[in-house]
Design a protein around this motif. Structure first.
Motif, short mmCIF file in Angstrom:
data_model
loop_
_atom_site.label_atom_id
_atom_site.label_comp_id
_atom_site.label_asym_id
_atom_site.label_seq_id
_atom_site.Cartn_x
_atom_site.Cartn_y
_atom_site.Cartn_z
N LEU A 170 0.83 -1.20 0.00
CA LEU A 170 0.00 0.00 0.00
C LEU A 170 0.87 1.25 0.00
O LEU A 170 0.54 2.24 -0.66
CB LEU A 170 -0.94 0.00 1.20
CG LEU A 170 -1.99 -1.11 1.21
CD1 LEU A 170 -2.83 -1.05 2.49
CD2 LEU A 170 -2.89 -1.02 -0.01
N ALA A 171 1.98 1.21 0.71
CA ALA A 171 2.90 2.35 0.71
C ALA A 171 3.48 2.57 -0.68
O ALA A 171 3.57 3.71 -1.15
CB ALA A 171 4.00 2.14 1.75
N LEU A 172 3.84 1.48 -1.35
CA LEU A 172 4.33 1.60 -2.73
C LEU A 172 3.25 2.15 -3.65
O LEU A 172 3.51 2.98 -4.53
CB LEU A 172 4.83 0.25 -3.25
CG LEU A 172 6.17 -0.22 -2.73
CD1 LEU A 172 6.46 -1.62 -3.22
CD2 LEU A 172 7.28 0.74 -3.11
N ARG A 173 2.04 1.67 -3.45
CA ARG A 173 0.92 2.18 -4.25
C ARG A 173 0.78 3.69 -4.09
O ARG A 173 0.65 4.42 -5.06
CB ARG A 173 -0.39 1.49 -3.82
CG ARG A 173 -1.60 1.97 -4.62
CD ARG A 173 -2.89 1.79 -3.87
NE ARG A 173 -2.90 2.60 -2.65
CZ ARG A 173 -3.75 2.43 -1.66
NH1 ARG A 173 -4.65 1.47 -1.71
NH2 ARG A 173 -3.69 3.20 -0.59
N ASP A 174 0.85 4.14 -2.85
CA ASP A 174 0.71 5.57 -2.59
C ASP A 174 1.86 6.37 -3.21
O ASP A 174 1.64 7.45 -3.76
CB ASP A 174 0.62 5.83 -1.09
CG ASP A 174 -0.67 5.29 -0.48
OD1 ASP A 174 -1.62 4.98 -1.23
OD2 ASP A 174 -0.72 5.16 0.76
N LEU A 175 3.07 5.83 -3.14
CA LEU A 175 4.22 6.51 -3.75
C LEU A 175 4.08 6.57 -5.26
O LEU A 175 4.41 7.60 -5.88
CB LEU A 175 5.51 5.80 -3.36
CG LEU A 175 5.99 6.01 -1.93
CD1 LEU A 175 7.16 5.09 -1.62
CD2 LEU A 175 6.37 7.47 -1.70
N THR A 176 3.61 5.49 -5.89
CA THR A 176 3.45 5.51 -7.35
C THR A 176 2.33 6.45 -7.76
O THR A 176 2.43 7.11 -8.80
CB THR A 176 3.22 4.11 -7.93
OG1 THR A 176 2.03 3.56 -7.40
CG2 THR A 176 4.40 3.19 -7.65
N ARG A 177 1.27 6.52 -6.95
CA ARG A 177 0.20 7.48 -7.24
C ARG A 177 0.74 8.91 -7.20
O ARG A 177 0.45 9.72 -8.08
CB ARG A 177 -0.93 7.34 -6.21
CG ARG A 177 -1.84 6.18 -6.41
CD ARG A 177 -2.89 6.16 -5.31
NE ARG A 177 -3.84 5.08 -5.47
CZ ARG A 177 -4.81 4.83 -4.59
NH1 ARG A 177 -4.95 5.58 -3.51
NH2 ARG A 177 -5.64 3.83 -4.81
N GLN A 178 1.52 9.22 -6.16
CA GLN A 178 2.08 10.55 -6.01
C GLN A 178 3.04 10.87 -7.15
O GLN A 178 2.99 11.97 -7.73
CB GLN A 178 2.81 10.67 -4.67
CG GLN A 178 3.43 12.03 -4.43
CD GLN A 178 4.17 12.11 -3.11
OE1 GLN A 178 4.04 11.23 -2.26
NE2 GLN A 178 4.94 13.16 -2.94
N PHE A 179 3.89 9.92 -7.49
CA PHE A 179 4.86 10.11 -8.57
C PHE A 179 4.13 10.44 -9.88
O PHE A 179 4.50 11.39 -10.59
CB PHE A 179 5.69 8.83 -8.72
CG PHE A 179 6.83 8.95 -9.68
CD1 PHE A 179 8.07 9.42 -9.26
CD2 PHE A 179 6.69 8.57 -11.01
CE1 PHE A 179 9.14 9.52 -10.14
CE2 PHE A 179 7.75 8.67 -11.90
CZ PHE A 179 8.97 9.15 -11.47
N ALA A 180 3.11 9.67 -10.21
CA ALA A 180 2.36 9.89 -11.45
C ALA A 180 1.60 11.22 -11.40
O ALA A 180 1.57 11.95 -12.40
CB ALA A 180 1.39 8.74 -11.70
#
Length: 122
Positions: A12-22
């Motif tokens: 979930l933390a990775l998901r949030d980081l990828t969302r922010q990055f995009a």
């Protein structure tokens, strides 16, 4: 006491980081399930390139440059997989547990131990 293992919500933390990055790059429109699946496949192929001409692909055949490349390609595969799961509403942790249980039924340890054949071949 602290643990060296990642927290259970690390996906979930990775998901949030990828969302922010995009989001910071305004790339959300490009991250469709089709595009993410294609990108995942490309990154998996780039991972395979590191093993392509090795005799067996065993760890002792990998130099430091290859290990670095493998690490980076594995990260790319993971990040695209997390993004694809996010876009399709898949809980990767739950899906992995489900698949392990299904594989345990398909490949009973007592029946397949030491045998690499596919489940429908024995």
């Amino acid at each position: 006491m602290t643990s060296s293992s990642p927290p259970q919500d690390s996906l979930l933390a990775l998901r949030d980081l990828t969302r922010q990055f995009a989001s910071e790059r305004q790339w959300q429109a490009f991250h469709t399930p089709k595009n993410l699946a294609m990108a995942l496949s490309v990154e998996a192929a780039e991972l395979m390139e590191h093993f392509q001409w090795l005799v067996t692909g065993a760890a002792h055949e990998l130099d430091e440059q290859a290990r670095t490349g493998i690490r980076h390609e594995l990260a790319d595969v993971l990040l695209y997989l997390v993004q694809l799961a996010d876009q399709t509403g898949v809980d990767l942790h739950a899906a992995a547990l489900e698949k392990i249980a299904l594989n345990a039924q398909k490949y009973p340890a007592a029946q397949v131990q030491g045998d690499a054949r596919k489940y429908d071949r024995y």
